[in-house]
Motif scaffolding. Structure first.
Motif, PDB file in Angstrom:
ATOM      1  N   ALA A 113       0.825  -1.205   0.000  1.00 30.81           N
ATOM      2  CA  ALA A 113       0.000   0.000   0.000  1.00 30.81           C
ATOM      3  C   ALA A 113       0.861   1.257   0.000  1.00 30.81           C
ATOM      4  CB  ALA A 113      -0.937  -0.018   1.207  1.00 30.81           C
ATOM      5  N   VAL A 114       2.000   1.214   0.689  1.00 32.39           N
ATOM      6  CA  VAL A 114       2.922   2.359   0.659  1.00 32.39           C
ATOM      7  C   VAL A 114       3.424   2.589  -0.763  1.00 32.39           C
ATOM      8  CG1 VAL A 114       5.202   3.167   1.399  1.00 32.39           C
ATOM      9  CG2 VAL A 114       3.619   2.197   3.075  1.00 32.39           C
ATOM     10  N   GLU A 115       3.816   1.506  -1.438  1.00 28.85           N
ATOM     11  CA  GLU A 115       4.278   1.638  -2.819  1.00 28.85           C
ATOM     12  C   GLU A 115       3.177   2.241  -3.697  1.00 28.85           C
ATOM     13  OE1 GLU A 115       7.270   1.126  -3.905  1.00 28.85           O
ATOM     14  OE2 GLU A 115       8.180  -0.032  -2.288  1.00 28.85           O
ATOM     15  N   ALA A 116       1.956   1.806  -3.484  1.00 28.77           N
ATOM     16  CA  ALA A 116       0.845   2.336  -4.276  1.00 28.77           C
ATOM     17  C   ALA A 116       0.637   3.821  -3.996  1.00 28.77           C
ATOM     18  CB  ALA A 116      -0.434   1.557  -3.967  1.00 28.77           C
ATOM     19  N   ALA A 117       0.753   4.217  -2.727  1.00 23.50           N
ATOM     20  CA  ALA A 117       0.572   5.623  -2.376  1.00 23.50           C
ATOM     21  C   ALA A 117       1.642   6.498  -3.011  1.00 23.50           C
ATOM     22  CB  ALA A 117       0.586   5.777  -0.853  1.00 23.50           C
ATOM     23  N   LEU A 118       2.890   6.016  -3.012  1.00 23.40           N
ATOM     24  CA  LEU A 118       3.977   6.785  -3.628  1.00 23.40           C
ATOM     25  C   LEU A 118       3.753   6.917  -5.133  1.00 23.40           C
ATOM     26  CD1 LEU A 118       7.055   5.270  -1.737  1.00 23.40           C
ATOM     27  CD2 LEU A 118       5.826   7.394  -1.230  1.00 23.40           C
ATOM     28  N   LYS A 119       3.337   5.819  -5.764  1.00 21.66           N
ATOM     29  CA  LYS A 119       3.060   5.870  -7.210  1.00 21.66           C
ATOM     30  C   LYS A 119       1.891   6.813  -7.490  1.00 21.66           C
ATOM     31  CE  LYS A 119       2.987   1.999  -9.652  1.00 21.66           C
ATOM     32  NZ  LYS A 119       2.476   0.747 -10.284  1.00 21.66           N
ATOM     33  N   LEU A 120       0.883   6.776  -6.625  1.00 26.01           N
ATOM     34  CA  LEU A 120      -0.304   7.622  -6.801  1.00 26.01           C
ATOM     35  C   LEU A 120       0.067   9.097  -6.828  1.00 26.01           C
ATOM     36  CD1 LEU A 120      -3.517   7.921  -6.668  1.00 26.01           C
ATOM     37  CD2 LEU A 120      -3.154   8.249  -4.219  1.00 26.01           C
ATOM     38  N   VAL A 121       0.799   9.568  -5.810  1.00 26.34           N
ATOM     39  CA  VAL A 121       1.089  11.003  -5.735  1.00 26.34           C
ATOM     40  C   VAL A 121       2.072  11.426  -6.818  1.00 26.34           C
ATOM     41  CG1 VAL A 121       0.512  11.155  -3.284  1.00 26.34           C
ATOM     42  CG2 VAL A 121       2.885  10.675  -3.946  1.00 26.34           C
ATOM     43  N   ARG A 122       2.958  10.532  -7.231  1.00 27.63           N
ATOM     44  CA  ARG A 122       3.862  10.872  -8.337  1.00 27.63           C
ATOM     45  C   ARG A 122       3.091  11.018  -9.636  1.00 27.63           C
ATOM     46  NH1 ARG A 122       8.378   6.781  -5.850  1.00 27.63           N
ATOM     47  NH2 ARG A 122       9.683   8.385  -4.885  1.00 27.63           N
ATOM     48  N   THR A 123       2.119  10.145  -9.844  1.00 29.82           N
ATOM     49  CA  THR A 123       1.285  10.243 -11.044  1.00 29.82           C
ATOM     50  C   THR A 123       0.451  11.514 -11.017  1.00 29.82           C
ATOM     51  OG1 THR A 123       1.155   7.828 -11.220  1.00 29.82           O
ATOM     52  CG2 THR A 123      -0.526   9.107 -12.381  1.00 29.82           C
ATOM     53  N   ALA A 124      -0.138  11.818  -9.862  1.00 33.26           N
ATOM     54  CA  ALA A 124      -1.051  12.953  -9.761  1.00 33.26           C
ATOM     55  C   ALA A 124      -0.333  14.294  -9.866  1.00 33.26           C
ATOM     56  CB  ALA A 124      -1.819  12.880  -8.443  1.00 33.26           C
ATOM     57  N   THR A 125       0.887  14.387  -9.337  1.00 38.15           N
ATOM     58  CA  THR A 125       1.588  15.672  -9.314  1.00 38.15           C
ATOM     59  C   THR A 125       2.583  15.848 -10.446  1.00 38.15           C
ATOM     60  OG1 THR A 125       3.388  14.835  -7.896  1.00 38.15           O
ATOM     61  CG2 THR A 125       1.421  15.721  -6.792  1.00 38.15           C
ATOM     62  N   GLY A 126       3.018  14.739 -11.051  1.00 40.90           N
ATOM     63  CA  GLY A 126       4.052  14.815 -12.065  1.00 40.90           C
ATOM     64  C   GLY A 126       5.432  15.037 -11.488  1.00 40.90           C
ATOM     65  N   ARG A 127       5.541  14.987 -10.154  1.00 40.39           N
ATOM     66  CA  ARG A 127       6.835  15.146  -9.491  1.00 40.39           C
ATOM     67  C   ARG A 127       7.310  13.777  -9.004  1.00 40.39           C
ATOM     68  NH1 ARG A 127       3.732  19.759  -7.445  1.00 40.39           N
ATOM     69  NH2 ARG A 127       3.372  18.709  -5.444  1.00 40.39           N
ATOM     70  N   THR A 128       8.567  13.691  -8.580  1.00 41.15           N
ATOM     71  CA  THR A 128       9.115  12.384  -8.225  1.00 41.15           C
ATOM     72  C   THR A 128       9.577  12.275  -6.781  1.00 41.15           C
ATOM     73  OG1 THR A 128      11.304  13.043  -9.016  1.00 41.15           O
ATOM     74  CG2 THR A 128       9.863  11.906 -10.587  1.00 41.15           C
ATOM     75  N   GLY A 129      10.127  13.330  -6.210  1.00 41.08           N
ATOM     76  CA  GLY A 129      10.704  13.248  -4.871  1.00 41.08           C
ATOM     77  C   GLY A 129       9.641  13.071  -3.799  1.00 41.08           C
ATOM     78  N   VAL A 130      10.085  12.628  -2.629  1.00 43.30           N
ATOM     79  CA  VAL A 130       9.193  12.436  -1.488  1.00 43.30           C
ATOM     80  C   VAL A 130       9.887  12.965  -0.236  1.00 43.30           C
ATOM     81  CG1 VAL A 130       7.898  10.771  -0.090  1.00 43.30           C
ATOM     82  CG2 VAL A 130       8.190  10.370  -2.539  1.00 43.30           C
ATOM     83  N   VAL A 131       9.112  13.575   0.651  1.00 47.16           N
ATOM     84  CA  VAL A 131       9.616  13.999   1.952  1.00 47.16           C
ATOM     85  C   VAL A 131       9.175  12.975   2.992  1.00 47.16           C
ATOM     86  CG1 VAL A 131       9.445  15.736   3.771  1.00 47.16           C
ATOM     87  CG2 VAL A 131       9.671  16.449   1.388  1.00 47.16           C
ATOM     88  N   ALA A 132      10.116  12.494   3.783  1.00 52.59           N
ATOM     89  CA  ALA A 132       9.825  11.545   4.859  1.00 52.59           C
ATOM     90  C   ALA A 132      10.593  12.000   6.104  1.00 52.59           C
ATOM     91  CB  ALA A 132      10.219  10.129   4.454  1.00 52.59           C
ATOM     92  N   PHE A 133      10.520  11.201   7.174  1.00 51.54           N
ATOM     93  CA  PHE A 133      11.060  11.657   8.454  1.00 51.54           C
ATOM     94  C   PHE A 133      11.975  10.630   9.087  1.00 51.54           C
ATOM     95  CE2 PHE A 133       7.389  14.203   7.576  1.00 51.54           C
ATOM     96  CZ  PHE A 133       7.832  15.474   7.905  1.00 51.54           C
ATOM     97  N   SER A 134      12.950  11.124   9.821  1.00 52.45           N
ATOM     98  CA  SER A 134      13.899  10.257  10.514  1.00 52.45           C
ATOM     99  C   SER A 134      13.154   9.326  11.460  1.00 52.45           C
ATOM    100  CB  SER A 134      14.912  11.099  11.290  1.00 52.45           C
ATOM    101  OG  SER A 134      14.243  11.961  12.213  1.00 52.45           O
TER     102      SER A 134
END
Length: 440
Positions: A113-134
């Protein structure tokens, strides 16, 4: 069986090493091993078993599907079982999301589901990077490892997650959380920060594997404000915190935050494998087949999940978890006053962590004593000897984690804490009896 397991299974196995038991029967909080011993299970399938083992409503839901002759595997076709599950899930979602949400059924694990969420927002925004936390943990597949801090070839900007006990800024409290928020805002706005506009921000409302660290509510609200102002989808990973675990049905509800995407698994399958992503409809930019998976139509898991969601909702188990968790935290904090090796007690609801430290190794400039993973391992072993199953976590594997089922009774909670206190005292005696090593 344990010997054959060691001979046949991968060296990557984890729980089987620290918990060398062979479960043969289970009900509620209790597991019975092949040797006849009984254990109180405060691991709960890493938080999967919201209602404990073999709850009657879960078993009945599974039997009903089996006896009906309904297909058990249908890919992503519509079925009455799926419709009932989706309806129940949407009834529990935070206000502001359910009315305009879409759901994607993924592979059976939270990391899918995490992989799907990352693919979803990359598709929707056209951007690639992600912000995450330590300190984050989002799974073990490639993209999930990227945002968890476990990958070596990182395409993720990782920012500080606020915490009181080991604050990255050395101050903790509201001021520490404010500095963490300002750091995030600066990294996103500074054209020389090296952080390009991301496709999304992913966070856990309570870091589980990171050491049971609840995000401050004010900081979460700031993350919502920061992402909304910059059109960055906010992804809440509720794989472990969801379905009442922290005292509200979803942990984001403590802060009143409504994320753009929610990643759900573990307890939503009622003990069976199920994972979904729920998100705002405006992000639904996928073409047919853009994300798929063979085992995304598990009818038994959907039936068990719908029964679990309904039982938690109808019986107020989220509020119950909050009340009982507060009492358990209070007793553990009292235990900490008598045991300097307990550095911190923290958590939310029935998601509790006890960080064990070596107070004698604290330097004059140290904000907190160093973690003591050897003591934590001894405590876990002593707990098992007393019929109590606990998990270890945290950055240094020095946090004893308690994840009992939401059906835990007052009497069972007292028994869990009694056994833990006894195990802690025994572990301290073992450590005092060991020859002292070189000074650290």
């Amino acid at each position: 069986m344990l010997r054959r397991q060691a001979q046949r299974e991968s060296a990557a196995r984890t729980y089987a090493r620290s918990l060398p038991i062979v479960p043969v029967r289970a009900r509620g909080l209790t597991i019975e091993g092949a040797d006849g011993r009984r254990y109180l299970d405060c691991l709960s399938g890493a938080g999967t078993l919201a209602l404990g083992h073999n709850h009657p409503v879960v078993l009945e839901a599974i039997r009903k599907v089996l006896d009906s002759g309904a297909p058990l595997h249908v890919l992503d076709l519509a079925t009455p079982v799926k419709d009932a599950f989706t309806t129940e899930l949407f009834a529990t979602l935070p206000a502001g999301l359910a009315d305009d949400a879409r759901i994607q059924f993924c592979g059976p694990a939270g990391t899918d589901a995490v992989e799907a969420a990352l693919k979803l927002v990359r598709t929707a925004t056209g951007r690639t990077g992600v912000v995450a936390f330590s300190g984050a943990y989002h799974g073990m597949t490639a993209g999930a490892l990227d945002v968890s801090g476990g990958a070596t070839d990182v395409r993720v900007a990782r920012l500080p997650y606020p915490q009181d006990y080991r604050c990255p800024f050395g101050i903790g409290g509201e001021r520490g959380a404010e500095l963490a928020a300002r750091w995030t805002e600066t990294a996103l706005d500074d054209p020389k920060s090296g952080v390009p506009a991301p496709a999304g921000m992913i966070l856990e409302p309570v870091q589980g594997e990171g050491g049971v660290i609840p995000a401050p509510d004010g900081w979460l609200r700031r993350m919502r404000e920061i992402t909304a102002a910059r059109s960055i989808p906010l992804i809440a990973d509720e794989v472990q915190t969801g379905v009442g675990r922290t005292g509200t049905f979803w942990a984001v509800e403590h802060s009143g935050v409504v994320p753009d995407v929610m990643v759900l698994s573990k307890a939503i399958g009622g003990s069976l494998p199920l994972a979904v992503v729920v998100y705002r409809s405006e992000l639904d930019a996928w073409e047919p087949g853009a994300h798929a998976g063979t085992f995304r139509g598990n009818q038994l898991a959907m039936a068990a999940g719908a029964a679990t969601l309904a039982y938690v909702r109808e019986n107020g188990l989220a509020a119950r978890a909050g009340t009982l968790g507060t009492r358990m935290l209070g007793r553990l904090q009292g235990l900490a006053a008598a045991h300097p090796c307990i550095g911190d007690v923290r958590g939310r609801g029935l998601m509790i962590g006890v960080e064990l430290v070596d107070p004698e190794a604290q330097g004059p400039d140290d904000l907190a004593p160093p973690p003591d993973p050897a003591l934590a391992t001894t405590v876990q072993r002593q707990c098992l000897d007393r019929g109590l199953i606990v998990e270890l976590g945290g950055r240094h594997n020095a946090v004893v984690r308690l994840l009992p089922p939401l059906t835990l009774t007052d009497e069972q909670a007292a028994a869990v804490l009694d056994r833990f206190a006894d195990a802690l005292a025994a572990a301290e005696r073992v450590h005092r009896a060991r020859p002292s090593g070189p000074a650290r």
